[in-house]
Design a protein around this motif. Structure first.
Motif, short mmCIF file in Angstrom:
data_model
loop_
_atom_site.label_atom_id
_atom_site.label_comp_id
_atom_site.label_asym_id
_atom_site.label_seq_id
_atom_site.Cartn_x
_atom_site.Cartn_y
_atom_site.Cartn_z
N ASN B 163 0.84 -1.21 0.00
CA ASN B 163 0.00 0.00 0.00
C ASN B 163 0.87 1.25 0.00
OD1 ASN B 163 0.80 0.20 2.80
ND2 ASN B 163 -0.90 -1.16 3.29
N PHE B 164 0.19 2.38 -0.08
CA PHE B 164 0.84 3.68 -0.22
C PHE B 164 1.73 3.97 0.98
CE2 PHE B 164 1.73 7.40 -2.22
CZ PHE B 164 1.00 8.54 -1.94
N ALA B 165 1.23 3.69 2.18
CA ALA B 165 2.01 3.97 3.39
C ALA B 165 3.35 3.23 3.34
CB ALA B 165 1.22 3.55 4.63
N GLN B 166 3.27 1.98 2.90
CA GLN B 166 4.50 1.18 2.85
C GLN B 166 5.49 1.77 1.84
OE1 GLN B 166 4.51 -2.70 0.86
NE2 GLN B 166 5.23 -3.63 2.76
N MET B 167 4.99 2.14 0.68
CA MET B 167 5.89 2.66 -0.36
C MET B 167 6.54 3.97 0.06
SD MET B 167 5.43 3.32 -4.37
CE MET B 167 6.95 3.65 -5.28
N ILE B 168 5.74 4.88 0.57
CA ILE B 168 6.28 6.18 0.98
C ILE B 168 7.40 6.00 2.00
CG2 ILE B 168 5.73 8.22 2.39
CD1 ILE B 168 3.14 8.52 1.02
N GLU B 169 7.18 5.08 2.92
CA GLU B 169 8.17 4.87 3.98
C GLU B 169 9.41 4.18 3.42
OE1 GLU B 169 8.30 3.45 8.65
OE2 GLU B 169 6.83 2.53 7.32
N GLN B 170 9.19 3.07 2.70
CA GLN B 170 10.35 2.28 2.26
C GLN B 170 11.20 2.99 1.22
OE1 GLN B 170 9.57 -1.85 1.43
NE2 GLN B 170 8.58 -2.18 3.42
N GLU B 171 10.56 3.83 0.40
CA GLU B 171 11.34 4.53 -0.62
C GLU B 171 11.64 5.97 -0.21
OE1 GLU B 171 10.42 3.73 -4.68
OE2 GLU B 171 10.62 1.58 -4.30
N ASP B 172 11.33 6.29 1.02
CA ASP B 172 11.71 7.58 1.60
C ASP B 172 11.32 8.75 0.69
OD1 ASP B 172 14.76 9.07 2.97
OD2 ASP B 172 12.64 9.27 3.51
N TRP B 173 10.04 8.81 0.33
CA TRP B 173 9.57 9.89 -0.52
C TRP B 173 9.81 11.25 0.11
CZ3 TRP B 173 4.58 9.27 -3.86
CH2 TRP B 173 4.72 8.13 -4.68
#
Lengths: 473, 213, 244
Positions: B163-173
């Motif tokens: 999900n979005f939360a995971q991506m933002i965190e893992q890819e350090d947006w």
């Protein structure tokens, strides 16, 4: 009580419009069901609401710092930031930007804030052509009506009414009542406008201070087109929309779309941080953000009322309100209708302008139950009632305090209070009422328009309790 | 105008509300493996009339060559980079290729009225919501995924986040946002007339995701 | 909590004057379960009508006059979700910063809506002695959302094996009473009660049962005015009737 009388006229019109009420009944039933389907697990829903409330509450506490940070990051990114206290100033700023750019045609995405400022009229009066691109907003622009809902502006119109409008304004296109065909007409008509508009104007759903990013939620693609195709993009938002971090966005996005339209996510989520960079081939070359106050900073001064500013404009409260479904949005006569409307508008406009709206509420609590950021709407509405009948209760900067006080009503409550705080007086009254019950009128004003008149019992419960040997102490 | 700014900010600094605890970072771990991610992505996309096909990493051009001309769509738009070059090299003769290689102002009418479909890559996909993540740039500009009636997006199977939360965190947006970041979760739609869903309003009428494995 | 030896009964002004039999039934149900019911003579009203109209000082004066009646540390049972909700959910707000705030909070902490008391505290067991009957249940907004006791009335009715509970459309929607709302916005309230009575009538129920007499006065009064519709009855009266 001018506002009261006018409100009653609008209510009267609404209640006599059977077609309107039928449209609203079916629309609200559908949208409530779709929302419910998105939240099958109540524990998860409550946890998400807690999260969303925490994010928004945090933003409001830190609001001045976040706005400064937002401005700083946006400016670093190349987006120009403007501040406006009120509608006139916001409109003038936007007009100034358009004029400086020589922009004559504007394509607009949905923005409730621009309804507050009446931007469209302002620009049209100054020779700028502005066309609404969201289908619902386009429909009401043709009909020259204000929106009747903050998410579904044309919810009050059925397909026949839309077909008629399209027949009138697009005479070259064959008449149809088919929803798909009407939709294709809108696509066709607006396509050239997107391509050729000098500027796009939009609202903002969330403004992220951490990265200087404007976030927009939409299904149709008109928002992206308005903010990508023209050379100039102007966004306008209320100052309360700022959030601290990028990580604040996912829970808000999730609960917004699920609460508003019963969708797990909207077709597009558009995050804008910069204007077109030197090596990029499209996107606006200039991007502006207008930060509008319009009463919000004044509301925030009050520790209880500031909860109103947590609102993320999902419309769930409106969808669940048993009064709204009977009246529709126009009856309220304000930019925001329904529960959020009657909590916000008297604060924004003053109790002397909009305080009467607080009477259109049964305190049923259906709104508070679904609010994604847990705004205690009935509590706020009740507080506004108290402020409207008593100027001296508090010194909160809310204009029009006490303006709805009627000496006759105040007297009635004083008498009621005296009666009910003196037990012997109360027992004398109930004795008289029960023994003289045959004197109760059969017509009791507005009550008996719809119901039979209640009548005191032969003996009060006080009497019966004594008779049946229940002890007093 | 800095007066206005100061007035607003100073009013906000008076009577600051009581502090509240800072929100926790929102995480919603689903513990899905790749297959589950692909299944969820596909189901959510299909539920909103998005088309999803799993194709071999080297088979996507053949897929487009086979499936698209018969839909009466031959005017293709590509950008720059590996996807564009590979497609240009292997595209069926049925297609008329246009490259997005000049500023939009120079060819708006063609883009808006004479292109049938565009092919882009994607940064990633989000399984829970059925979303493509795009960061448009010079090689694949913003309007590619918006103006043509059909958008074909390539998604690497191992680039699916839960999900979005995971991506933002893992890819350090938070470290740096691009000019424009997009979540695209289906073809464009509206329900503004009698809450009846109608597809293909202003954005693409159709969205095809080719999951590359 | 183990069943108490005694409990206060708070009539509510509406029941006191207009529906005393409902109140009496409530008291008798509790007494029958072995609890001594105390009916303080000096009680009057919880203050809600004035509170909802914005007249908080007047509401406070009335609310505080009740405190002396309910001094003992025993439950206060209220045959109304609306009045129980006023005490539990709104007295804290009303008494905030007042010298008798602690006293008011203490009373609120031991206040129960009647069906809540019967189920959660007394765990009463009921045997149905009546004839088969079809009913519909209208749970007031206060009982549902402020007191969270919608399930309590269902639990009690479920024990009556010859009672069939039918469900109306839009069960959770407000009936339009809203206290003074029904007078101040009479026409909106009229439209709302019409929708509610249509939905209830459509179930074919013979009776409509509720925890709240305010709603019953609204719904029952509307049925009478319309000329046809099921009878309406407070849950306490209904339970007593079925089990006696």
């Amino acid at each position: 009580m001018n506002q009261t009388r006018e409100f009653h006229h609008r209510i009267d019109d609404a209640l006599h419009n059977d077609q309107l009420r039928s449209n609203f009944r079916s629309a609200m039933t559908g949208v409530m069901e779709r929302r419910a389907q998105q939240f099958p697990d109540d524990d998860q829903l409550q946890a998400l609401r807690e999260q969303a409330q925490a994010v928004r509450a945090n933003s409001l506490v830190k609001q001045p710092e976040l706005l400064e940070r937002l401005e700083q990051k946006l400016t670093e990114n190349g987006i120009q930031v403007h501040w406006a206290e009120g509608s006139e100033q916001a409109n003038a700023i936007i007009h100034g930007i358009l004029e400086a750019a020589g922009a004559k045609t504007v394509v607009k995405g949905k923005s409730m804030v621009s309804e507050e400022t009446e931007l469209n009229q302002y620009l049209e009066q100054r020779g700028i052509q502005i066309i609404e691109s969201d289908l619902g907003e386009y429909i009401i622009q043709l009909a020259k009506e204000p929106p009747s809902h903050i998410v579904m502006p044309a919810v009050h119109k059925n397909r026949f009414e839309v077909a008629e409008l399209f027949r009138e304004f697009h005479p070259d296109i064959p008449y149809t009542e088919d929803v798909d065909e009407l939709t294709q007409t809108a696509r066709q008509v607006l396509r050239t406008r997107f391509a050729n508009a000098d500027a796009g104007v939009s609202g903002v759903n969330f403004a992220v201070a951490e990265t200087g990013t404007l976030c927009l939620v939409e299904n149709e693609g008109n928002g992206r087109l308005s903010t990508t195709a023209p050379r100039l993009h102007i966004a306008i938002t209320g100052i309360e929309k700022v959030v601290e971090k990028l990580s604040d966005v996912p829970p808000l996005l999730e609960i917004l779309t699920k609460s508003a339209t019963g969708q797990p996510i909207t077709t597009y989520f558009n995050m804008i941080s910069r204007p077109r960079q030197p090596n990029e081939l499209d996107g606006p070359e200039a991007v502006h953000l207008v930060l509008l106050d319009n009463g919000r900073s004044r509301i925030r001064v009050d520790e209880e009322l500031l909860d109103t500013l947590r609102c993320i404009r999902c419309g769930a409260c409106i969808n669940h309100c048993p009064v709204y479904v009977q009246l529709g949005g126009h009856a309220y006569g304000t930019v925001y209708p329904g529960p959020i409307g009657i909590a916000l508008e008297p604060q924004r406009l003053g109790l002397d302008q909009a305080g009467t709206l607080t009477s259109a509420c049964t305190m049923c609590g259906a709104c508070a139950e679904v609010c994604p950021v847990k705004i205690p709407l009935p509590k706020l509405i009740n507080r506004l009632r108290a402020e409207s009948v008593n100027e001296q209760r508090t010194t909160t900067p809310l204009s029009g305090r006490g303006s709805l006080r009627k000496p006759s009503e105040a007297t009635i409550w004083k008498l009621w209070s005296r009666l009910n705080s003196h037990p012997r007086l109360y027992r004398m009254f109930t004795f008289a009422a029960t023994r003289l019950r045959w004197l109760t009128p059969g017509k009791l004003g507005a009550w008996t328009r719809y119901r039979s008149a209640p009548r005191p019992a032969r003996q009060s419960l006080h009497d019966l309790a004594r008779k049946e040997g229940f002890s007093n102490e | 105008m800095s007066d206005t700014r100061d007035t607003i900010l100073s009013r906000l600094r008076t009577n600051r509300p009581h502090a509240v605890p800072a929100p926790d970072v929102y995480r919603k771990p689903l513990n899905w493996d790749r297959e589950q991610c692909i299944t969820s992505f596909t189901e959510r996309m299909q539920a909103v009339r998005g088309e999803v096909h799993r194709v071999g990493r080297n088979a996507w051009i053949d897929w487009i060559n086979t499936e698209i001309p018969c839909r009466d769509m031959t005017r293709a738009l590509i950008g720059h980079g590996a996807i564009a070059e590979n497609f240009a090299a292997g595209a069926s003769a049925a297609f008329e290729l246009t490259r997005y290689d000049r500023k939009i102002e120079e060819w708006k009418d063609v883009l808006f009225h004479e292109i049938d479909f565009a092919i882009t890559g994607s940064l990633a996909g989000l399984a829970e919501s059925g979303s493509l993540v795009l960061w448009p740039d010079t090689s694949e500009p913003r309007l590619m995924s918006l103006a043509p009636p059909l958008h074909i997006a390539l998604l690497e199977a191992d680039r699916l986040y839960e999900n979005f939360a995971q991506m933002i965190e893992q890819e350090d947006w938070a470290d740096g946002m691009p000019t424009n970041a997009l979540l695209i979760s289906g073809p464009s739609k509206t329900a503004d007339i009698e809450q009846t869903l109608a597809y293909g309003i202003h954005g693409p009428k159709a969205l095809i995701t080719l999951i590359l494995e | 909590m183990p069943a108490p030896e005694r409990a206060y009964f708070f009539a509510t002004c509406l029941i006191d004057l207009l529906y005393p039999k409902a109140g009496l039934a409530g008291m008798q149900l509790i007494r029958r379960a072995g609890v001594e019911v105390i009916f303080p003579e000096d009680q009057t009203c919880c203050g809600q009508p004035a509170f909802n109209s914005g007249y908080r000082d007047e509401a406070l004066a009335v609310a505080r006059a009740q405190l002396a009646c309910f001094r003992r540390d025993i439950p206060v049972v209220v045959p109304s979700g609306s009045c129980a909700g006023m005490i539990k959910a709104h007295w804290p707000e009303l008494f905030a910063g007042q010298p008798d705030e602690a006293q008011a909070l203490a009373v609120a902490a031991r206040t129960y809506e009647l069906t809540e008391f019967l189920v959660d505290v007394l765990d009463i067991q009921l045997a149905d002695l009546g004839e088969p009957v079809k009913i519909a249940v209208h749970t007031s907004c206060s009982a549902r959302r402020e007191m969270g006791v919608a399930d309590c009335i269902q639990t009690l009715l479920a024990q009556l094996d010859k009672v069939e509970v039918l469900t109306q459309d839009r069960e959770a929607e407000c009936c339009g009473f809203g206290g003074t709302f029904a007078v101040k916005q009479a026409d909106i309230a009229g439209a709302m009660v019409k929708d509610k009575t249509d939905a209830l009538r459509a179930t074919g129920a013979e009776r409509v049962i509720s925890q709240d007499c305010g709603c019953l006065m609204n719904i029952g009064g509307a049925f009478e005015h319309q000329g046809d519709g099921p009878a309406t009855q407070h849950v306490a009266e209904f339970l007593l009737e079925r089990t006696s």
